[in-house]
Design a protein around this motif. Structure first.
Motif, PDB file in Angstrom:
ATOM      1  N   UNK A  43       0.859  -1.185   0.000  1.00 27.72           N
ATOM      2  CA  UNK A  43       0.000   0.000   0.000  1.00 27.72           C
ATOM      3  C   UNK A  43       0.894   1.233   0.000  1.00 27.72           C
ATOM      4  N   UNK A  44       0.758   2.030  -1.040  1.00 32.84           N
ATOM      5  CA  UNK A  44       1.550   3.252  -1.184  1.00 32.84           C
ATOM      6  C   UNK A  44       0.724   4.395  -0.597  1.00 32.84           C
ATOM      7  N   UNK A  45       1.181   4.921   0.528  1.00 34.30           N
ATOM      8  CA  UNK A  45       0.377   5.848   1.334  1.00 34.30           C
ATOM      9  C   UNK A  45       0.364   7.295   0.836  1.00 34.30           C
ATOM     10  N   UNK A  46       1.412   7.698   0.118  1.00 32.92           N
ATOM     11  CA  UNK A  46       1.460   9.085  -0.374  1.00 32.92           C
ATOM     12  C   UNK A  46       2.451   9.185  -1.528  1.00 32.92           C
ATOM     13  N   UNK A  47       2.542  10.387  -2.106  1.00 28.62           N
ATOM     14  CA  UNK A  47       3.428  10.601  -3.249  1.00 28.62           C
ATOM     15  C   UNK A  47       4.889  10.367  -2.888  1.00 28.62           C
ATOM     16  N   UNK A  99      -2.290   2.213  -4.825  1.00 31.98           N
ATOM     17  CA  UNK A  99      -2.195   3.633  -4.494  1.00 31.98           C
ATOM     18  C   UNK A  99      -3.584   4.260  -4.573  1.00 31.98           C
ATOM     19  N   UNK A 100      -3.974   4.921  -3.500  1.00 34.53           N
ATOM     20  CA  UNK A 100      -5.243   5.635  -3.525  1.00 34.53           C
ATOM     21  C   UNK A 100      -5.072   6.890  -4.374  1.00 34.53           C
ATOM     22  N   UNK A 101      -6.056   7.146  -5.217  1.00 29.07           N
ATOM     23  CA  UNK A 101      -5.979   8.272  -6.155  1.00 29.07           C
ATOM     24  C   UNK A 101      -5.892   9.624  -5.430  1.00 29.07           C
ATOM     25  N   UNK A 102      -6.455   9.718  -4.224  1.00 28.12           N
ATOM     26  CA  UNK A 102      -6.385  10.963  -3.452  1.00 28.12           C
ATOM     27  C   UNK A 102      -5.058  11.086  -2.691  1.00 28.12           C
ATOM     28  N   UNK A 103      -4.547   9.949  -2.186  1.00 26.05           N
ATOM     29  CA  UNK A 103      -3.304   9.970  -1.412  1.00 26.05           C
ATOM     30  C   UNK A 103      -2.076  10.181  -2.291  1.00 26.05           C
ATOM     31  N   UNK A 104      -2.159   9.742  -3.527  1.00 26.41           N
ATOM     32  CA  UNK A 104      -1.033   9.851  -4.469  1.00 26.41           C
ATOM     33  C   UNK A 104      -1.457  10.694  -5.672  1.00 26.41           C
ATOM     34  N   UNK A 105      -1.962  11.887  -5.381  1.00 23.56           N
ATOM     35  CA  UNK A 105      -2.527  12.757  -6.427  1.00 23.56           C
ATOM     36  C   UNK A 105      -1.539  13.078  -7.537  1.00 23.56           C
ATOM     37  N   UNK A 106      -0.304  13.395  -7.171  1.00 23.01           N
ATOM     38  CA  UNK A 106       0.681  13.789  -8.183  1.00 23.01           C
ATOM     39  C   UNK A 106       0.944  12.661  -9.176  1.00 23.01           C
ATOM     40  N   UNK A 107       1.121  11.443  -8.653  1.00 24.35           N
ATOM     41  CA  UNK A 107       1.398  10.322  -9.558  1.00 24.35           C
ATOM     42  C   UNK A 107       0.148   9.870 -10.299  1.00 24.35           C
ATOM     43  N   UNK A 108      -1.006   9.959  -9.673  1.00 23.55           N
ATOM     44  CA  UNK A 108      -2.251   9.650 -10.379  1.00 23.55           C
ATOM     45  C   UNK A 108      -2.395  10.595 -11.563  1.00 23.55           C
ATOM     46  N   UNK A 111       0.192   9.822 -14.346  1.00 26.59           N
ATOM     47  CA  UNK A 111      -0.188   8.647 -15.134  1.00 26.59           C
ATOM     48  C   UNK A 111      -1.568   8.815 -15.764  1.00 26.59           C
ATOM     49  N   UNK A 112      -2.124  10.027 -15.636  1.00 32.04           N
ATOM     50  CA  UNK A 112      -3.409  10.373 -16.236  1.00 32.04           C
ATOM     51  C   UNK A 112      -4.553   9.479 -15.733  1.00 32.04           C
ATOM     52  N   UNK A 113      -4.489   9.144 -14.447  1.00 28.02           N
ATOM     53  CA  UNK A 113      -5.551   8.359 -13.820  1.00 28.02           C
ATOM     54  C   UNK A 113      -6.564   9.332 -13.241  1.00 28.02           C
ATOM     55  N   UNK A 114      -7.811   9.140 -13.575  1.00 25.59           N
ATOM     56  CA  UNK A 114      -8.880  10.002 -13.096  1.00 25.59           C
ATOM     57  C   UNK A 114      -9.851   9.196 -12.248  1.00 25.59           C
ATOM     58  N   UNK A 115     -10.568   9.886 -11.379  1.00 28.84           N
ATOM     59  CA  UNK A 115     -11.523   9.208 -10.490  1.00 28.84           C
ATOM     60  C   UNK A 115     -12.518   8.378 -11.287  1.00 28.84           C
ATOM     61  N   UNK A 116     -12.964   8.879 -12.413  1.00 29.23           N
ATOM     62  CA  UNK A 116     -13.952   8.145 -13.211  1.00 29.23           C
ATOM     63  C   UNK A 116     -13.384   6.832 -13.759  1.00 29.23           C
ATOM     64  N   UNK A 117     -12.040   6.678 -13.755  1.00 23.43           N
ATOM     65  CA  UNK A 117     -11.418   5.475 -14.272  1.00 23.43           C
ATOM     66  C   UNK A 117     -11.308   4.377 -13.227  1.00 23.43           C
ATOM     67  N   UNK A 118     -11.479   4.723 -11.969  1.00 24.90           N
ATOM     68  CA  UNK A 118     -11.391   3.743 -10.892  1.00 24.90           C
ATOM     69  C   UNK A 118     -12.617   2.844 -10.971  1.00 24.90           C
ATOM     70  N   UNK A 119     -12.441   1.515 -10.750  1.00 21.54           N
ATOM     71  CA  UNK A 119     -13.589   0.598 -10.881  1.00 21.54           C
ATOM     72  C   UNK A 119     -14.814   1.060 -10.095  1.00 21.54           C
TER      73      UNK A 119
END
Length: 120
Positions: A43-47, A99-108, A111-119
């Motif tokens: 579990x990656x907790x932050x950036x 990695x949680x999209x909110x906890x790792x905002x910079x890397x999300x 990598x162009x990961x958006x909330x709408x892309x999460x299952x």
């Protein structure tokens, strides 16, 4: 040469029965070794942790981006279970993280990961 032939005496049957616990112990030891060789899902907790563990690591990583707001969703649970399975089965080849999209905002974002892309 008569003594070299296998016999069906009680002595041989007893020896074979004594080898069964040895095989069970050997099997248990093999499973333990395979389990310890298998990877786990980090579990990656932050950036900062993402940078230190994933980006700076020369080993290949597979990272599942998740959202805490969707942890109880069936699809999210299924994806997380699949990621654990990948880590267990392929952990000897590469590392696996979550990695949680909110906890790792910079890397999300990188990598162009958006909330709408999460299952969902």
């Amino acid at each position: 040469s008569h003594h070299l032939r296998p016999s069906n005496s009680t002595h041989h049957t007893g020896t074979r029965n004594q080898s069964q616990p040895i095989m069970q112990h050997a099997t248990a030891l093999l499973l333990l070794l395979l389990h310890s060789a298998a990877g786990s899902l980090t579990t990656l907790k932050d950036d900062a942790q993402f940078e230190a563990e994933v980006v700076q690591d020369p080993v290949v990583w597979g990272v599942l981006f998740t959202s805490k707001t969707r942890d109880d969703d069936a699809k999210s649970k299924a994806m997380l279970q699949a990621a654990h399975g990948l880590a267990a089965g392929l952990g000897h080849l590469m590392r696996w993280g979550r990695a949680d999209i909110q906890d790792c905002k910079a890397f999300a974002s990188e990598f162009n990961v958006r909330t709408r892309m999460v299952p969902r």
